[in-house]
Design an enzyme around this catalytic site. Sequence first.
Site, PDB file in Angstrom:
ATOM      1  N   GLU A   1       0.814  -1.211   0.000  1.00  0.00           N
ATOM      2  CA  GLU A   1       0.000   0.000   0.000  1.00  0.00           C
ATOM      3  C   GLU A   1       0.852   1.268   0.000  1.00  0.00           C
ATOM      4  OE1 GLU A   1      -3.135   0.555  -0.075  1.00  0.00           O
ATOM      5  OE2 GLU A   1      -3.461   2.514   0.832  1.00  0.00           O
ATOM      6  N   ASP A   2       1.879   1.300   0.829  1.00  0.00           N
ATOM      7  CA  ASP A   2       2.579   2.563   1.083  1.00  0.00           C
ATOM      8  C   ASP A   2       3.973   2.671   0.474  1.00  0.00           C
ATOM      9  OD1 ASP A   2       0.438   3.353   2.576  1.00  0.00           O
ATOM     10  OD2 ASP A   2       1.279   2.702   4.491  1.00  0.00           O
TER      11      ASP A   2
END
Length: 742
Positions: free
Chosen positions: A95-96
């Site tokens: 996700e990051d």
Amino acid sequence: MTAPEILPHDEDLEKRNILRDYRTLLKAIKPRLRDGDEKRIRQAFEIALESHKDMRRKSGEPYIHHPLAVATIVAEEIGLGVTSVICALLHDVVEDTDYTLDEVKREFGGEVATIVDGLTKISKLGSGSDSVQAENYRKILLTLSDDIRVILIKIADRLHNMRTLDDVPRKNQLKISSETLFLYAPLAHRLGLYSIKGEFEDLSMKYTESEKYKEIASKLNSKKRERNRFINDFCTPLAKEIEKSGLKAKVFGRPKTIFSIWNKMKKKGIDFEDVYDKFAIRIIIDAEPEKEKEDCWKAYSIVTDLYTPSPNRLRDWISHPKANGYESLHTTVMGPKGKWVEVQIRTERMDIIAERGLAAHWKYKENKGTKTVDEAVEGWLMQVREFLKSPDSNAIEFINDFKLQLYAQEIYTFTPSGDLKILPKDATALDFAYAIHTGLGDNCIGAKVNNKLVPISHVLRNGDQVEIISSKKQKPSEDWLNFVVTSKAKSKIKASLKELKKKVGEDGKDILDRKLRQVKANFNTENIQFLANYYKKNTPLDLYYDIANEKVDLSKLKGFKIIGGNFELPRPEKKEVKEFIPMTNAEDISKNTELVIFGDTSDMIPYEFAKCCAPIPGDDVVGFLSINGLVKIHRTSCNNMINLMSKYGYRIVKTRWTNPRKPEFLSGLMLDGLDDIGLINKLTNIISSEMKINMKSISLESKDGIFKGEIYVYIQHQDQLNELMQKMKQLPGIISVNRIEN
Ligand code: MN
């Protein structure tokens, strides 16, 4: 996620702290490690460390502490294994950071990649349209049907974020807490993670109702010694008798959560001092697998020999475990000093399931777990899957139905052949029919409950044996929706109604086609839309359906102007669209503006006080932007607001009081007490003469020597209200004084 670095960091110290957390994780998972596992965990840790290396949490500490903490919760508090620990370490990586799902798959295989993918999908929270939030919840719930570990790791993720919520800005604190109360606490409850559920509720309350939270916490703390003495007096003779009987057991007191105490106070309108069950007594028995039930009842018998039980407060979740796997025997007995005390009896195995839920139960499955628990949990998951497959597409409705289902109390019913069906409280014969089979539900005309004939709307009770009577001719109708409480039955009925409507609609369509030809008009989209508007039907299907049912006067068709086969429209009126116009002109703003400030600046926004919770200066408040650009001010503890915030977090407006000493606010008080002549006089004396407060109304009602009263007064500030309540409470005969909410 990343906060700009301001202070230089002590790198050595940070490294040491990270290593310390990593060792804590290894210790937690140690009993479940097999050959090669430690290496894989190390690898996941290093990838996470490297990928997040430039990120910091809001607190300023390196980001890696978060995945480490989540993985530790997963291992220690939920009791999951190595695969889940690896997934927890990697849960924010895709996700990051630049690390991709393909790389996860290459390094750790398909199972880990699928779970990480599930976690990534859930966390892609959007904002914008109304139903986005609901849609997100739906996504979270959908993962229940794939791999339950996704949702368990997500719960661990949320738990760590809640534990570290102090570092987050106030506006986000409220949004995250509300969402936790709205969805995560019920989910944890449903999965049997009772201690996590309790922590979710307490932590949320800490932010949504900080004052009350602090008050109850400090009261609990100050009465600790007294309470411990009482628990000791209760447990000592009990433990002695249990030992004599030959059972091996621990007997101890266990405090209830602040949230549950506060709920009880609100629900019953009582003071902290009057909540009798601020703790429960637990008896945890070390029992042989085949003697579990016997030993629990033996302990029950010892308890009730010593203390008198309340006749209607026995709960046996050992013979019939709850759908989330919970097993225990609960009773309430009269303890020393005439106080009711709740006693919970269970074995060590049952206790682990009660504390850690489903996952812990899995661990036992391979050993000698009882069969009923397996079936109950599997049964629930099957219901969830069924429900998620439902064609109903309204996300908000879906979530509301589902949430009801999460907290529902259960009843146990049986088929004619004795199979157990667990249904929510208030379920009807029709719910039962749908629980067995959709076809049986659709064709249900009645039922025999314990051999007595009843209608489909009959509400079932615990222990009922139900035989469904059906007929092929029977079809669901609109009012059936009022007869059912299960989400499964609801969605099936809706689906069947839609099917039916389509079939009937076909006839209507044919009729319309013929009529249109008679007046030489075309059967095309524009004409149909024109007619639907004219006859005020929402969709063409509604139009066809009502034509088939002869509810539409088609003779009017002759009166329309038709050019080239098309109806000539007196254009249907456009729906008025209200535009969002933020007001910036200070003069337009109500004269109370100086009362409230929004956000960090002193922006002027028109606002209004919510009627549901009627905030007064001094209360913890928050603003909610409504569609017409007006901000409604609610108390942060308002139930409506919690609901709104969890769904439309992006509309929260940070709000606080400024210069509060001018206008007055109507505030209601509820009083209980013993009837006393001259009470009204004494009350009005305090209000008007002593405190110089303006009163709007006072009404007292008395019955059998007890009175209830409602008083409405104009208040300037919370301190003033508190002082007034304090004074009233001191009057002889007054038992309680509470603010009227909603
Ligand atoms: Mn996370």
